[in-house]
Design a protein around this motif. Structure first.
Motif, PDB file in Angstrom:
ATOM      1  N   GLN A   1       1.276  -1.554 -15.643  1.00  5.36           N
ATOM      2  CA  GLN A   1       1.014  -1.665 -14.207  1.00  5.36           C
ATOM      3  C   GLN A   1       0.828  -0.288 -13.582  1.00  5.36           C
ATOM      4  OE1 GLN A   1       4.545  -4.113 -13.517  1.00  5.36           O
ATOM      5  NE2 GLN A   1       3.241  -5.553 -12.412  1.00  5.36           N
ATOM      6  N   VAL A   2       1.670   0.668 -13.973  1.00  4.23           N
ATOM      7  CA  VAL A   2       1.527   2.040 -13.468  1.00  4.23           C
ATOM      8  C   VAL A   2       0.182   2.600 -13.901  1.00  4.23           C
ATOM      9  CG1 VAL A   2       2.413   4.408 -13.589  1.00  4.23           C
ATOM     10  CG2 VAL A   2       4.016   2.491 -13.414  1.00  4.23           C
ATOM     11  N   SER A   3      -0.154   2.406 -15.158  1.00  2.00           N
ATOM     12  CA  SER A   3      -1.422   2.931 -15.671  1.00  2.00           C
ATOM     13  C   SER A   3      -2.613   2.340 -14.933  1.00  2.00           C
ATOM     14  CB  SER A   3      -1.529   2.648 -17.171  1.00  2.00           C
ATOM     15  OG  SER A   3      -0.538   3.348 -17.870  1.00  2.00           O
ATOM     16  N   ARG A   4      -2.598   1.028 -14.690  1.00  3.79           N
ATOM     17  CA  ARG A   4      -3.695   0.388 -13.957  1.00  3.79           C
ATOM     18  C   ARG A   4      -3.778   0.911 -12.530  1.00  3.79           C
ATOM     19  NH1 ARG A   4      -2.089  -4.335 -16.571  1.00  3.79           N
ATOM     20  NH2 ARG A   4      -0.902  -4.996 -14.750  1.00  3.79           N
ATOM     21  N   LEU A   5      -2.628   1.048 -11.890  1.00  2.00           N
ATOM     22  CA  LEU A   5      -2.588   1.506 -10.507  1.00  2.00           C
ATOM     23  C   LEU A   5      -3.098   2.943 -10.378  1.00  2.00           C
ATOM     24  CD1 LEU A   5      -1.754   0.810  -7.604  1.00  2.00           C
ATOM     25  CD2 LEU A   5       0.523   1.626  -8.164  1.00  2.00           C
TER      26      LEU A   5
ATOM     27  N   GLU B   1       1.382   9.115  -6.121  1.00  2.00           N
ATOM     28  CA  GLU B   1       1.773  10.512  -5.886  1.00  2.00           C
ATOM     29  C   GLU B   1       2.772  10.975  -6.942  1.00  2.00           C
ATOM     30  OE1 GLU B   1       1.874  14.303  -4.458  1.00  2.00           O
ATOM     31  OE2 GLU B   1       0.445  12.722  -3.988  1.00  2.00           O
ATOM     32  N   THR B   2       3.712  10.113  -7.287  1.00  2.00           N
ATOM     33  CA  THR B   2       4.702  10.455  -8.317  1.00  2.00           C
ATOM     34  C   THR B   2       4.001  10.714  -9.648  1.00  2.00           C
ATOM     35  OG1 THR B   2       6.359   9.121  -7.180  1.00  2.00           O
ATOM     36  CG2 THR B   2       6.802   9.668  -9.475  1.00  2.00           C
ATOM     37  N   TYR B   3       3.050   9.876  -9.976  1.00  2.52           N
ATOM     38  CA  TYR B   3       2.288  10.021 -11.220  1.00  2.52           C
ATOM     39  C   TYR B   3       1.463  11.311 -11.195  1.00  2.52           C
ATOM     40  CZ  TYR B   3      -0.848   8.660 -15.063  1.00  2.52           C
ATOM     41  OH  TYR B   3      -1.561   8.613 -16.225  1.00  2.52           O
ATOM     42  N   ILE B   4       0.819  11.586 -10.076  1.00  2.00           N
ATOM     43  CA  ILE B   4       0.022  12.815  -9.938  1.00  2.00           C
ATOM     44  C   ILE B   4       0.894  14.048 -10.154  1.00  2.00           C
ATOM     45  CG2 ILE B   4      -1.200  14.269  -8.254  1.00  2.00           C
ATOM     46  CD1 ILE B   4      -2.322  11.620  -7.095  1.00  2.00           C
TER      47      ILE B   4
ATOM     48  N   ALA C   1     -10.271  11.078  -8.319  1.00  2.00           N
ATOM     49  CA  ALA C   1     -10.594  10.376  -9.561  1.00  2.00           C
ATOM     50  C   ALA C   1     -10.882  11.408 -10.650  1.00  2.00           C
ATOM     51  CB  ALA C   1     -11.811   9.502  -9.355  1.00  2.00           C
ATOM     52  N   GLY C   2     -10.352  11.136 -11.851  1.00  2.00           N
ATOM     53  CA  GLY C   2     -10.659  12.070 -12.925  1.00  2.00           C
ATOM     54  C   GLY C   2      -9.699  12.160 -14.070  1.00  2.00           C
ATOM     55  N   ASN C   3      -8.803  13.111 -14.052  1.00  2.00           N
ATOM     56  CA  ASN C   3      -8.173  13.582 -15.271  1.00  2.00           C
ATOM     57  C   ASN C   3      -6.768  13.102 -15.593  1.00  2.00           C
ATOM     58  OD1 ASN C   3     -10.465  15.185 -15.641  1.00  2.00           O
ATOM     59  ND2 ASN C   3      -9.632  16.767 -14.323  1.00  2.00           N
ATOM     60  N   GLY C   4      -6.125  12.300 -14.806  1.00  2.00           N
ATOM     61  CA  GLY C   4      -4.760  11.867 -15.114  1.00  2.00           C
ATOM     62  C   GLY C   4      -3.732  12.758 -14.452  1.00  2.00           C
TER      63      GLY C   4
ATOM     64  N   LYS D   1       0.837  -1.208   0.000  1.00  2.00           N
ATOM     65  CA  LYS D   1       0.000   0.000   0.000  1.00  2.00           C
ATOM     66  C   LYS D   1       0.865   1.249   0.000  1.00  2.00           C
ATOM     67  CE  LYS D   1      -4.193  -1.831   2.056  1.00  2.00           C
ATOM     68  NZ  LYS D   1      -5.178  -1.705   3.119  1.00  2.00           N
ATOM     69  N   ALA D   2       1.967   1.199   0.748  1.00  2.00           N
ATOM     70  CA  ALA D   2       2.876   2.348   0.783  1.00  2.00           C
ATOM     71  C   ALA D   2       3.512   2.564  -0.580  1.00  2.00           C
ATOM     72  CB  ALA D   2       3.953   2.135   1.845  1.00  2.00           C
ATOM     73  N   LEU D   3       3.935   1.489  -1.229  1.00  2.00           N
ATOM     74  CA  LEU D   3       4.518   1.591  -2.566  1.00  2.00           C
ATOM     75  C   LEU D   3       3.489   2.134  -3.551  1.00  2.00           C
ATOM     76  CD1 LEU D   3       6.787   1.213  -4.591  1.00  2.00           C
ATOM     77  CD2 LEU D   3       6.064  -1.181  -4.819  1.00  2.00           C
ATOM     78  N   ALA D   4       2.259   1.653  -3.464  1.00  2.00           N
ATOM     79  CA  ALA D   4       1.201   2.143  -4.337  1.00  2.00           C
ATOM     80  C   ALA D   4       0.988   3.637  -4.142  1.00  2.00           C
ATOM     81  CB  ALA D   4      -0.101   1.375  -4.090  1.00  2.00           C
ATOM     82  N   ALA D   5       1.018   4.091  -2.900  1.00  2.00           N
ATOM     83  CA  ALA D   5       0.836   5.517  -2.607  1.00  2.00           C
ATOM     84  C   ALA D   5       1.971   6.343  -3.204  1.00  2.00           C
ATOM     85  CB  ALA D   5       0.750   5.747  -1.103  1.00  2.00           C
TER      86      ALA D   5
END
Length: 60
Positions: free
Chosen positions: A39-43, A12-15, A53-56, A4-8
């Motif tokens: 995998q990044v895109s799905r996550l 955040e990096t993607y955001i 949720a929304g715009n990428g 969960k921490a890795l996912a967060a």
């Protein structure tokens, strides 16, 4: 819990506007196995620039 921490971190990096390749580089720098673009895109699917949720990713 570590997943969960890795996912967060990935989300955040993607955001913040990092490319999926940059996210993979980050994961590898953390001495973990890499993560594919899909995998990044799905996550991060559905995450908006404001973290909701929304715009990428921001700036894209």
């Amino acid at each position: 819990m570590a997943e969960k921490a890795l996912a967060a971190v990935i989300q955040e990096t993607y955001i913040q506007g990092a490319s999926t390749r940059s996210v993979d580089d980050l994961v590898q720098a953390m001495e973990m196995s890499g993560i594919s673009k899909s995998q990044v895109s799905r996550l991060c699917a559905g995450i908006g620039a404001d973290g909701a949720a929304g715009n990428g990713p921001k700036g894209h």
